[in-house]
Design an enzyme around this catalytic site. Structure first.
Site, PDB file in Angstrom:
ATOM      1  N   GLN A   1      51.743  36.663  86.669  1.00  0.00           N
ATOM      2  CA  GLN A   1      51.228  36.997  87.877  1.00  0.00           C
ATOM      3  C   GLN A   1      51.096  35.784  88.247  1.00  0.00           C
ATOM      4  O   GLN A   1      51.067  35.425  88.604  1.00  0.00           O
ATOM      5  CB  GLN A   1      50.020  37.987  87.895  1.00  0.00           C
ATOM      6  CG  GLN A   1      49.862  39.767  88.283  1.00  0.00           C
ATOM      7  CD  GLN A   1      49.135  40.085  87.979  1.00  0.00           C
ATOM      8  OE1 GLN A   1      48.747  40.915  86.945  1.00  0.00           O
ATOM      9  NE2 GLN A   1      48.319  39.931  89.335  1.00  0.00           N
TER      10      GLN A   1
ATOM     11  N   ARG B   1      43.303  45.060  90.888  1.00  0.00           N
ATOM     12  CA  ARG B   1      43.238  45.432  92.236  1.00  0.00           C
ATOM     13  C   ARG B   1      42.259  45.396  92.558  1.00  0.00           C
ATOM     14  O   ARG B   1      41.044  46.127  93.573  1.00  0.00           O
ATOM     15  CB  ARG B   1      44.030  46.459  92.341  1.00  0.00           C
ATOM     16  CG  ARG B   1      44.718  46.992  94.202  1.00  0.00           C
ATOM     17  CD  ARG B   1      45.383  48.042  94.166  1.00  0.00           C
ATOM     18  NE  ARG B   1      45.530  47.842  96.126  1.00  0.00           N
ATOM     19  CZ  ARG B   1      47.172  48.487  96.734  1.00  0.00           C
ATOM     20  NH1 ARG B   1      48.125  49.305  95.742  1.00  0.00           N
ATOM     21  NH2 ARG B   1      47.840  48.379  97.070  1.00  0.00           N
ATOM     22  N   CYS B   2      41.138  43.996  92.398  1.00  0.00           N
ATOM     23  CA  CYS B   2      40.463  43.995  93.149  1.00  0.00           C
ATOM     24  C   CYS B   2      40.396  42.493  92.903  1.00  0.00           C
ATOM     25  O   CYS B   2      40.501  41.334  92.166  1.00  0.00           O
ATOM     26  CB  CYS B   2      39.214  44.003  92.397  1.00  0.00           C
ATOM     27  SG  CYS B   2      38.399  43.938  91.182  1.00  0.00           S
TER      28      CYS B   2
END
Lengths: 807, 284
Positions: free
Chosen positions: A237, A384-385
């Site tokens: 990522q 996902r935060c």
């Protein structure tokens, strides 16, 4: 000069810029199976690696015998810590200032830990040889409960640092203690709570779970011994950060390392960290001179690469009798597993947990987080935060519900009383953040009206009467949530990862014929960057989005950036894209003025061209300007049309939303039917409404999974209980509820296009909405707190404990 | 998820298959749809050197109805059970249960024979076959024999089938009256938290015949004789149903797993059994 100039609106629509529901350009590839994921990569002579993993959560490794494995035809090498030690690679630094074993160095600290790395010419041979590596373990008692970490006689996990009472984040009070992190005013907060008329207190557990992306982690390392260059393909990522870290720990000069992130099948934080598989692939490639591939299977992904959450949050919230909040106090016990491998900005060992005052004007607050080692896999990533924001949102939204119970007040009204008002922005929170913008009351009223909140409460009251009369076994729950996110890390002054400032970048080249390529320091894992960043650019430089190629993920070509996670791509790289576009436009203006034989100030921007002020029929389109920049001498202006921008954001952005969930719960089966889920998001300027809706649907579905069944559970001995998708809940389309999406628009005042980021909001806001609905169904029977996940048996247990079943 | 090496055999007759498993003994296993065996091989939880695939044997597939007797070949897929019109009219409980197994992709490949022969307590068909009082045909080296489903299951993964026998077909009598297969599960594709199959026949106002069997509520399926006795001959009043539910729950012996503790499972057993009985009565 053409006198038939198409109208502005028509030219604007042709660009497919900001606000257009442009179809995802990636999908033509993905829907035809033409993606290029890590496991699609096949290099000539490629070898395959596979791990020997520990069956024990805690044990000494007495000896490792690799003879039988090495004797298998096709096995090239079996690496152990002893082989990595001379290279200094048997341990590696973590993103959180700790270090982590690459391969077991004398002991193992969690079930599934990497012990040895078998390299073979064939994937099947590698798996066969893994079974033949003989490891002699001496089992040790496992520490599973973080609250037992510091009791007398607790097993000491990290013997390597047992005597080191100064950690990366200050003093450690016990060998199993990692750090204490404090934020806010302790004495002032405790005094406010001590004096308060109303106090609600509760322990709130946000359980351990896992991002579980569709594609697991993997890498192909390829060391070219002739030119000394290492190419590392993998599920990263943050490819640039991986390059720098790889250079620092391997000693290979950074220009000799090329990191490539191909298409990535979902990350959700799981692909931020650096894993032993990457390091072992690199070492194996250096040793053998051949490319080495390592791909996790699902069980390995769930049990050894980064988990999320696992926060025990003890909370106190105080208020006046009228419901005005006077103070918030939180002590968190954070279970980090065997190594502190959290992926947070370095100065924030508990991430942005101190956003836990949420959407409310709370005068004083205090937060303390203790990080603890246990015999579980490392991680603690932002699933996902933005870093620990979903924990913070769950905490405050549960505390608000608890306070409403104490006050005997409607929870919607309690929120209304305490929201930060529109005119208070920019707002300084008690825990030190400056909220850039917001309009919570407008969003809240819109949401309540959309679901017809008053009628829902009446229906719920009637249902309760029917239930008590024996006419139904179903209760109705209304779950409210108003969340505030903090995303877009972040300003270099306080946000870095291992010293690397968290700016991001974009480089644009306009081609002579007026199309363009843009490269960014981020990397899409499904977010649709190739679609949306081209839209930002289209609106900035007047070239149709369809004529702009977007490239990410190759560190040899892309400008340096910190990658994609924490909803930072649009706030940071999106801003860099707009700023680079503006540089292009500034140069284009000079070229246009020269071509039109007027002064620079006498031309003005008009969607896709510069026109002479007051004479719109005299213009040069971006296409014409681009060609001119390559084809003719323009005095005082360099040839070509390119720009690069590195953007250091002045502040975070603060997306927010109002979510309401309505569910019917069968008290006998524990089954909850989600009847309605309404999600209003305010992410500032909306780049692509269709992609926003897709993001919201995806994030809500993850939130549904987490709150209603998904967990990474360990038994008392430290064994993983949910290591496959049989037990680790991933909803199918059948279980997934329908969603109603809505929005308000409050642009960020400091972002070049006013965008705030949206991908993670639905996970952050969704979890409290689902969980609050479950709690709300049982509120009138006296339920205050019951820990997630709310699967059938836990809901059944709530009902059972409240005496709702016949004995 | 990488299996160890194995030899693959694809005989075209049942005799050929029996010969192979006889020859290789416990190093060989037959594979039907493979949805239980292949994952076990990939996890290396079962080691076998010879895989005998039954796909090539034509005679093992198909559904035949002869008068009231229905015979289903072992290699018939769950999907074929669902879409077979005659089967759905003569024994509709089969399609109702099969639709609750896994998902469409699994049902296109998973077979009834594999489902009943494996002895996995999580599988739905064994309980259903006990409910239907089905007879299994087993082919071994010394010929064919029949075993009732109600006595076939000994413990989890242990059955009456000898290692050198292959389950070739299943037969049972067409049903009349009401039926229901009720299953609670966590999600599509999951095994049952609790499931029950019920058949009820009425003669006037009285229950003339009944059958009740449970899935995943013990290490084998359970045929609930006492629960059946509590219904047959009664007027199926709430009290009779309650007695049957209690008897069936008492016959269950679930174990704790990720679906929940024993107390919860017993409670859910009661809920699904009651629901199945009531629905079967409605349809009777």
């Amino acid at each position: 000069m053409n006198e038939m100039i198409p109208p502005k609106a028509e030219r604007s629509a042709a660009l497919k810029g900001l606000g257009t529901s442009r179809k995802r350009v990636e999908d033509a590839r993905f829907t035809q199976g033409k993606g290029n994921f890590i496991d699609d990569l096949k290099l000539p002579g490629m070898l395959f690696g596979d791990f020997v993993r520990s069956p024990y959560p805690h044990a000494y490794v007495k000896s490792i015998n690799t003879d039988a494995a090495l004797a298998v035809p096709g096995v090239v090498a079996v690496l152990t810590a002893a082989d990595l030690e001379p290279l200094g690679l048997h341990w590696m630094p973590t993103l959180a200032g700790d270090k982590q074993m690459v391969l077991a160095d004398g002991k193992v600290l969690f079930q599934g830990q990497e012990v040895a790395f078998v390299v073979a010419s064939d994937r099947y041979v590698a798996a066969d040889a893994v079974e033949l590596v003989e490891v002699d373990y001496e089992e040790l008692p496992a520490l599973v409960d973080p609250f037992k970490a510091e009791i007398k006689g607790a097993p000491i996990l990290r013997e390597d640092i047992a005597d080191n009472l100064e950690g990366a984040h200050g003093a450690r009070r016990h060998p199993n203690h990692i750090f204490t992190w404090e934020s806010g005013e302790k004495e002032q907060t405790e005094a406010a709570i001590g004096e308060a008329e109303i106090v609600a207190e509760e322990m709130i557990y946000y359980h351990r779970t896992h991002p579980c992306p569709l594609e697991t982690c993997g890498a192909v390392a390829s060391m070219d011994k002739v030119n000394g260059k290492l190419t590392l393909h993998g599920t990263f990522q943050a490819p640039h950060a991986v390059r720098t870290v790889a250079s620092l720990i391997s000693g290979i000069a950074e220009h000799n390392i090329r990191v490539i992130s191909p298409d990535i099948g979902g990350g959700f934080g799981n692909k931020v960290g650096v894993y032993p598989g990457y390091v072992c692939s690199i070492v194996a490639s250096i040793v053998t001179g051949k490319p080495v591939k390592w791909i996790e299977d699902r069980i390995e992904n769930l049990t050894s690469t980064a988990f999320a959450r696992d926060y025990w949050m003890q909370g106190k919230i105080s208020a006046t009798k009228e419901g005005k909040i006077t103070g918030l106090w939180c002590h968190t016990t954070a279970d980090h597993g065997a190594f502190d491998a959290c992926a947070d900005p370095t100065k924030f060992p508990a991430g942005f947990m101190n956003i836990c005052t949420g959407s409310y004007d709370i005068p004083t607050a205090y937060l303390c987080v203790d990080g603890i080692y246990t015999n579980k896999a490392p991680g603690g990533v932002a699933y996902r935060c933005s870093f620990r924001v979903t924990e913070a949102a769950y905490f405050i939204e549960r505390m608000i519900e608890m306070l409403a119970i104490k006050l005997k007040m409607d929870a919607a009204e309690l929120r209304r009383i305490n929201f930060i008002k529109k005119e208070q922005f920019p707002y300084q929170s008690a825990l030190g953040w400056e909220y850039d913008s917001g309009d919570y009351h407008t969003a809240w009223e819109k949401a309540l009206e959309a679901v017809n909140y008053t009628e829902l409460r009446k229906e719920q009251t009637q249902r309760l009467e029917d239930f008590k009369a024996g006419a139904t076994r179903s209760l109705m729950g209304i779950g409210l949530c108003h969340f505030t996110e903090i995303v877009g890390a972040g300003p270099v002054k306080n946000c870095d990862i291992l010293g690397l400032g968290m700016f991001d970048s974009c480089e644009i080249r306009i081609h002579p014929t007026g199309s363009a390529i843009a490269r960014l320091g981020t990397i899409s894992q499904g977010q649709g960057h190739a679609t949306t960043f081209a839209q930002i650019l289209a609106s900035e430089i007047g070239i149709p989005a369809d004529d702009i190629t977007l490239e990410e993920g190759d560190t040899d070509t892309a400008p340096y950036g910190l990658g994609t996670y924490g909803s930072r791509s649009t706030p940071v790289a999106g801003a860099a894209t707009a700023m680079a576009g503006r540089k292009i436009r500034a140069k284009a203006q000079m070229i246009a003025a020269y071509l039109l034989e007027v002064h620079d100030d006498d031309v003005e921007w008009d969607v896709d061209r510069f026109a002479v002020k007051g004479a719109p029929e005299r213009f040069k389109t971006m296409k014409e300007i681009a060609f001119a920049s390559y084809s003719q001498e323009i005095p005082g202006v360099e040839p070509g049309l390119e720009a690069v921008s590195y953007y250091d954001p002045p502040n975070m952005t603060y997306p927010f939303g109002a979510y309401i969930c309505v569910m019917d719960i069968n008290v006998d089966t524990g089954i909850a039917d989600i009847r309605t889920f309404y999600a209003l998001d305010d992410c500032g300027t909306r780049i692509n409404p269709m992609i926003i809706e897709g993001q919201v649907h995806g994030g809500l579905t993850e939130a549904f999974a987490i709150s209603m069944g998904q967990e990474l559970a360990y038994d008392d001995m430290g064994n993983v209980k949910t290591g496959s998708l049989m037990d680790f809940f991933i909803p199918t389309s059948w279980e997934t509820p329908n969603y109603i999406t809505d929005f308000t628009t409050t642009p960020s005042p400091h972002h070049p296009i006013g965008a705030k980021g949206v991908g993670e909001s639905p996970n952050v806001g969704g979890v409290p909405a689902f969980s609050n609905a479950v709690h709300d169904a049982f509120r009138s029977f006296g339920l205050t707190q019951s820990h997630m996940p709310h699967d059938h048996w836990r809901i059944w247990k709530i009902a059972n404990d409240l005496g709702l079943h016949d004995k | 998820m990488i299996p160890a090496a194995f030899n693959y055999h694809r005989p075209d007759t049942i005799e050929g298959a029996v010969k192979l498993i006889n020859e290789f003994g416990d190093e060989a296993r037959v594979v039907a749809g493979g949805h239980s065996l292949i994952p076990m091989m990939k996890l290396r939880m079962t080691g076998l050197s010879h895989l005998v695939d039954l796909q090539g044997i034509g005679g093992l597939k198909g559904i035949s109805v002869d008068g009231d007797t229905i015979t289903i070949g072992a290699m018939t897929t769950q999907h074929e059970l669902i879409v077979h019109k005659q089967l759905s009219s003569r024994a509709p409980i089969i399609a109702e249960a099969a639709l609750q197994i896994a998902d469409p992709q699994v049902r296109y490949v998973g077979t009834i024979g594999g489902n009943v022969a494996n002895g996995d307590p999580g599988n739905d068909m064994p309980g259903l076959m006990q409910c239907l009082d089905a007879i299994y045909s087993l082919q071994g080296p010394s010929g064919q024999r029949s075993v009732p489903a109600r006595t076939f299951y000994e413990a989890a993964y242990f059955t009456e089938r000898e290692e050198d026998e292959i389950l070739t077909s299943i037969s049972f009598q067409a049903t009349g009256g009401g039926y229901a297969y009720e299953k609670q599960k966590r999600k599509i594709g999951d095994y049952a938290t609790a499931a029950a199959g019920v058949l009820i026949e009425k003669d006037g106002d009285k229950c003339s015949a009944a059958s009740i069997a449970l899935t995943n509520l013990a290490d084998t399926p359970i045929y609930c004789e006492a629960a059946v006795a509590a219904l047959v001959g009664t007027a199926l009043d709430p009290g009779d149903v309650g007695a049957a539910v209690k008897a069936a729950v008492d016959a269950s012996d679930p174990s704790e797993d990720n679906r929940g503790p024993i107390e919860f499972k017993k409670h859910i057993a009661g809920v699904v059994i009651r629901c199945a009985i009531e629905r079967a009565i409605e349809r009777a």
